[in-house]
Write a protein that holds these residues in place. Structure first.
Motif, mmCIF file in Angstrom:
data_model
loop_
_atom_site.group_PDB
_atom_site.id
_atom_site.type_symbol
_atom_site.label_atom_id
_atom_site.label_comp_id
_atom_site.label_asym_id
_atom_site.label_seq_id
_atom_site.Cartn_x
_atom_site.Cartn_y
_atom_site.Cartn_z
ATOM 1 N N VAL A 163 -83.138 20.941 -13.866
ATOM 2 C CA VAL A 163 -83.343 19.673 -14.566
ATOM 3 C C VAL A 163 -82.164 19.377 -15.495
ATOM 4 O O VAL A 163 -81.652 18.255 -15.532
ATOM 5 C CB VAL A 163 -84.661 19.695 -15.369
ATOM 6 C CG1 VAL A 163 -84.764 18.466 -16.277
ATOM 7 C CG2 VAL A 163 -85.851 19.750 -14.422
ATOM 8 N N GLY A 164 -81.727 20.383 -16.252
ATOM 9 C CA GLY A 164 -80.594 20.187 -17.144
ATOM 10 C C GLY A 164 -79.336 19.772 -16.404
ATOM 11 O O GLY A 164 -78.622 18.855 -16.820
ATOM 12 N N LEU A 166 -79.120 18.298 -13.396
ATOM 13 C CA LEU A 166 -79.268 16.961 -12.823
ATOM 14 C C LEU A 166 -79.150 15.882 -13.897
ATOM 15 O O LEU A 166 -78.525 14.844 -13.669
ATOM 16 C CB LEU A 166 -80.619 16.845 -12.104
ATOM 17 C CG LEU A 166 -80.752 17.654 -10.810
ATOM 18 C CD1 LEU A 166 -82.158 17.515 -10.242
ATOM 19 C CD2 LEU A 166 -79.716 17.203 -9.778
ATOM 20 N N VAL A 167 -79.748 16.122 -15.052
ATOM 21 C CA VAL A 167 -79.656 15.141 -16.139
ATOM 22 C C VAL A 167 -78.196 14.908 -16.522
ATOM 23 O O VAL A 167 -77.723 13.767 -16.597
ATOM 24 C CB VAL A 167 -80.467 15.612 -17.369
ATOM 25 C CG1 VAL A 167 -80.122 14.765 -18.596
ATOM 26 C CG2 VAL A 167 -81.954 15.539 -17.081
ATOM 27 N N ALA A 168 -77.463 15.992 -16.753
ATOM 28 C CA ALA A 168 -76.064 15.858 -17.159
ATOM 29 C C ALA A 168 -75.211 15.255 -16.047
ATOM 30 O O ALA A 168 -74.369 14.384 -16.301
ATOM 31 C CB ALA A 168 -75.509 17.219 -17.564
ATOM 32 N N LEU A 170 -76.094 13.297 -13.513
ATOM 33 C CA LEU A 170 -76.386 11.885 -13.248
ATOM 34 C C LEU A 170 -75.940 10.995 -14.395
ATOM 35 O O LEU A 170 -75.311 9.963 -14.181
ATOM 36 C CB LEU A 170 -77.887 11.708 -12.989
ATOM 37 C CG LEU A 170 -78.419 12.367 -11.709
ATOM 38 C CD1 LEU A 170 -79.930 12.229 -11.625
ATOM 39 C CD2 LEU A 170 -77.761 11.759 -10.471
ATOM 40 N N VAL A 171 -76.244 11.402 -15.637
ATOM 41 C CA VAL A 171 -75.898 10.568 -16.785
ATOM 42 C C VAL A 171 -74.385 10.497 -16.971
ATOM 43 O O VAL A 171 -73.835 9.435 -17.283
ATOM 44 C CB VAL A 171 -76.565 11.109 -18.068
ATOM 45 C CG1 VAL A 171 -76.076 10.349 -19.291
ATOM 46 C CG2 VAL A 171 -78.077 10.995 -17.962
ATOM 47 N N SER A 172 -73.686 11.607 -16.755
ATOM 48 C CA SER A 172 -72.235 11.608 -16.952
ATOM 49 C C SER A 172 -71.503 10.850 -15.855
ATOM 50 O O SER A 172 -70.307 10.579 -15.989
ATOM 51 C CB SER A 172 -71.709 13.048 -17.013
ATOM 52 O OG SER A 172 -71.973 13.730 -15.791
ATOM 53 N N ILE A 212 -71.258 13.090 -22.012
ATOM 54 C CA ILE A 212 -72.317 12.885 -21.018
ATOM 55 C C ILE A 212 -72.945 11.507 -21.180
ATOM 56 O O ILE A 212 -73.227 10.803 -20.199
ATOM 57 C CB ILE A 212 -73.388 13.980 -21.149
ATOM 58 C CG1 ILE A 212 -72.804 15.349 -20.801
ATOM 59 C CG2 ILE A 212 -74.587 13.683 -20.249
ATOM 60 C CD1 ILE A 212 -73.751 16.490 -21.055
ATOM 61 N N LEU A 213 -73.163 11.098 -22.425
ATOM 62 C CA LEU A 213 -73.799 9.807 -22.705
ATOM 63 C C LEU A 213 -72.833 8.629 -22.588
ATOM 64 O O LEU A 213 -73.232 7.479 -22.762
ATOM 65 C CB LEU A 213 -74.400 9.815 -24.111
ATOM 66 C CG LEU A 213 -75.567 10.776 -24.334
ATOM 67 C CD1 LEU A 213 -75.940 10.826 -25.815
ATOM 68 C CD2 LEU A 213 -76.775 10.355 -23.501
ATOM 69 N N PHE A 281 -81.713 25.307 -19.721
ATOM 70 C CA PHE A 281 -81.560 23.849 -19.735
ATOM 71 C C PHE A 281 -80.266 23.449 -20.439
ATOM 72 O O PHE A 281 -79.494 22.632 -19.933
ATOM 73 C CB PHE A 281 -82.763 23.211 -20.431
ATOM 74 C CG PHE A 281 -82.672 21.711 -20.555
ATOM 75 C CD1 PHE A 281 -83.024 20.897 -19.493
ATOM 76 C CD2 PHE A 281 -82.223 21.125 -21.735
ATOM 77 C CE1 PHE A 281 -82.931 19.506 -19.601
ATOM 78 C CE2 PHE A 281 -82.128 19.749 -21.855
ATOM 79 C CZ PHE A 281 -82.479 18.936 -20.786
ATOM 80 N N LEU A 285 -76.770 21.785 -18.831
ATOM 81 C CA LEU A 285 -76.170 20.534 -19.287
ATOM 82 C C LEU A 285 -74.649 20.637 -19.293
ATOM 83 O O LEU A 285 -73.947 19.701 -18.899
ATOM 84 C CB LEU A 285 -76.660 20.192 -20.697
ATOM 85 C CG LEU A 285 -78.071 19.642 -20.871
ATOM 86 C CD1 LEU A 285 -78.352 19.435 -22.354
ATOM 87 C CD2 LEU A 285 -78.264 18.341 -20.115
#
Length: 337
Positions: A163-164, A166-168, A170-172, A212-213, A281, A285
């Motif tokens: 999850v960590g 994929l979050v990083a 996709l967002v990055s 990332i954001l 997690f 990231l």
């Protein structure tokens, strides 16, 4: 006969007696400079520097000592609400949060962040391939160091890592338009919450989370423009420029203060509840964020043979610096977070 309030007043600290010696101020200020320099670039954590310098536990104790009850007592001591103005009682509350330590540390961090921000702003405009290649090397080496100390033993820990990542990842990969100015003030506020709260965690870079954001370049430029506006005001410039450039900076700082006393505490509780899953997690990231510098270079200048060579060379330099830092902190492990 001495009354109870008189005895309490006599036992309270005095301003002169509470101020540490100049050497202690300078030492803490220098540690703050190192932390701020680390916090200013993705891949390196100011919390790691604090841990290496031996002030991490003191920093966390000072931050966690800031509670709503203590703030209420401080405000009551500074107003006529509770028997009149009581500066020594207010000083006693401030000393409970190690105020002199925090002031000198924050001063060092602030100076370093301003300097690093100016360097990053100039580099992002003139040599984006070298800048983000350097960041890629820092992040990659940081990921290797963190992965070395991480063990995945349960399905929950593995799921947290996936999850960590994929979050990083996709967002990055979300485009910010290439100019680093996209996004509302709400995004800036959230970036401040996440970025500043992460800056005090060893191994996890707050600036990396800003990358990332998609807010790292935006905020470095915003801070640089704000400082330039302040300097211009001192030499006869317009106050309107200061007001306009202050909006994103103040929004970020407010978000950072909120995050420092909310998200940072939540992360520490998560570490206490399930340390390995939370670390999986957080480390994931970092790994997923390797996409961010690549995306930024693609947006800024595109990839060619010359750009790839410059990017790779800068990445090697960044990795060597991070690994050298790790070499001097060989006793640093995730269990100390």
């Amino acid at each position: 006969m001495t009354t109870l309030p008189d005895r309490d007043q006599r036992d309270l600290p005095t301003l002169r007696g509470s101020i540490p010696p100049l050497r202690a101020w300078l030492k803490t200020f220098l540690i703050g400079l190192c932390m701020g320099s680390a916090d200013g670039v993705p891949g390196v954590s100011g919390g790691t520097i604090a841990l290496i310098a031996g002030v991490y536990e003191r920093l966390i104790a000072a931050i966690t000592a800031v509670t709503p009850a203590r703030l209420v007592r401080l405000l009551r001591a500074l107003t006529p609400l509770d028997g009149g103005f009581a500066p020594r009682r207010a000083l006693a509350e401030l000393l409970e949060i190690d105020v002199w330590f925090l002031l000198s540390l924050v001063a060092g961090v602030g100076v370093a962040v301003v300097v690093v921000t100016h360097i990053v702003t100039v580099a992002s405009q003139r040599t984006p391939a070298l800048l983000f290649g350097f960041f890629f090397g820092l992040i990659a080496a940081s990921a290797l160091v963190l992965l070395r100390g991480l063990s995945i033993e349960t399905p929950l820990q593995a799921a947290a890592g996936v999850v960590g990542f994929l979050v990083a990842f996709l967002v990055s990969g979300i485009s910010t338009g290439g100019d680093g100015t996209g996004g509302s003030l709400l995004i800036v506020f959230v970036a401040g919450m996440v970025g500043v709260s992460a800056m005090i965690l060893p191994g996890i870079s707050g600036s990396l989370l800003l990358v990332i954001l998609g807010q790292y370049t935006r905020m470095t430029r915003a801070l640089s423009e704000f400082i330039d506006a302040l300097i211009a005001l001192a030499t006869g410039g317009s106050a309107d420029d200061v007001t306009a450039t202050a909006v994103p900076v103040v929004t970020f700082i407010v978000g950072g203060l909120v995050g420092l006393f909310t998200i940072a505490r939540a992360v520490r509780r998560a570490l206490d509840y399930n340390r390995q899953a939370t670390l999986a997690f957080l480390v994931a990231l970092v790994v997923g964020a390797l996409r961010a510098p690549v995306v930024k270079v693609g947006e800024e200048v595109g990839f060619s043979t010359d750009v790839l060579v410059a990017f790779a060379a800068a990445a090697v330099v960044g990795a060597v610096i991070l690994l050298a830092l790790d070499w001097y902190a060989v006793d640093l492990d995730l269990d100390k977070v």
